[in-house]
Motif scaffolding. Sequence first.
Motif, PDB file in Angstrom:
ATOM      1  N   CYS A  95      11.985 -21.301 -19.938  1.00 35.66           N
ATOM      2  CA  CYS A  95      10.565 -20.594 -19.152  1.00 35.66           C
ATOM      3  C   CYS A  95      11.001 -19.233 -19.744  1.00 35.66           C
ATOM      4  N   CYS A 127       9.540 -24.839 -14.761  1.00 39.49           N
ATOM      5  CA  CYS A 127       9.862 -23.373 -14.938  1.00 39.49           C
ATOM      6  C   CYS A 127       9.429 -23.307 -13.595  1.00 39.49           C
ATOM      7  N   PRO A 128      10.609 -22.152 -13.109  1.00 39.78           N
ATOM      8  CA  PRO A 128      10.213 -22.188 -11.200  1.00 39.78           C
ATOM      9  C   PRO A 128       9.000 -21.247 -11.115  1.00 39.78           C
ATOM     10  N   VAL A 129       8.356 -21.737 -10.294  1.00 42.89           N
ATOM     11  CA  VAL A 129       6.863 -21.355 -10.008  1.00 42.89           C
ATOM     12  C   VAL A 129       6.710 -19.938  -8.504  1.00 42.89           C
ATOM     13  N   CYS A 130       5.516 -19.775  -8.353  1.00 40.28           N
ATOM     14  CA  CYS A 130       5.535 -18.657  -7.346  1.00 40.28           C
ATOM     15  C   CYS A 130       4.546 -19.019  -6.483  1.00 40.28           C
ATOM     16  N   ALA A 177      10.745 -16.827  -5.895  1.00 40.92           N
ATOM     17  CA  ALA A 177      10.216 -18.536  -6.696  1.00 40.92           C
ATOM     18  C   ALA A 177      10.619 -20.127  -5.943  1.00 40.92           C
ATOM     19  N   CYS A 191       7.747 -13.123  -9.249  1.00 43.97           N
ATOM     20  CA  CYS A 191       7.646 -12.893  -7.810  1.00 43.97           C
ATOM     21  C   CYS A 191       9.358 -12.870  -7.306  1.00 43.97           C
ATOM     22  N   HIS A 235      11.681 -23.452  -7.111  1.00 46.07           N
ATOM     23  CA  HIS A 235      11.881 -24.757  -8.250  1.00 46.07           C
ATOM     24  C   HIS A 235      11.395 -26.077  -8.070  1.00 46.07           C
ATOM     25  N   GLU A 249       2.152 -13.868  -7.601  1.00 47.18           N
ATOM     26  CA  GLU A 249       3.037 -12.020  -7.800  1.00 47.18           C
ATOM     27  C   GLU A 249       3.547 -11.090  -6.795  1.00 47.18           C
ATOM     28  N   LYS A 256       8.375 -29.975 -12.307  1.00 47.17           N
ATOM     29  CA  LYS A 256       7.659 -28.588 -13.011  1.00 47.17           C
ATOM     30  C   LYS A 256       9.262 -27.952 -13.898  1.00 47.17           C
ATOM     31  N   THR A 259      10.206 -15.196 -13.880  1.00 47.24           N
ATOM     32  CA  THR A 259       8.902 -15.497 -12.978  1.00 47.24           C
ATOM     33  C   THR A 259       8.914 -13.855 -12.300  1.00 47.24           C
TER      34      THR A 259
END
Length: 137
Positions: free
Chosen positions: A67, A83-86, A75, A72, A77, A90, A81, A70
Amino acid sequence: MFSILCVLSAVVAACLANTSPPQPVTVAPGCVVNGVTYKAGERFQKSPCSPCYCSADGHINCAIVDCFFTPCVDAIHDPTKCCPVCPNGENCKHKDGTIIKKGEVYNPDAHTSCKCPTSFHFGPSLAVCAVDTINVG
């Protein structure tokens, strides 16, 4: 005793004469993972971070997803998914803890304006602030 052996031999010979030779068993090429069979050429995922491929020779080939950072500070988990998401897009954080969305300006006081840096780097991103020294009393 000799007659019993002759009878048994005759029975075995008769049984062998009536049976066809064993046929070879063919197994379709594929891969078995955790009890699930995948066809040769089929793609599957052992986990969200491990996409796999069943090769023609029955070997399992998997990659490991690495990954990227991120962009942000908040973030999360998502277990579906890799990878971590924001969730809020941003953003960056002011030293007082306020989260600032990229492109917006935060004014912690009448003379200071803060915004997210134009490029993100590894690690938490702190806001860049400028103090208006001309209008300071």
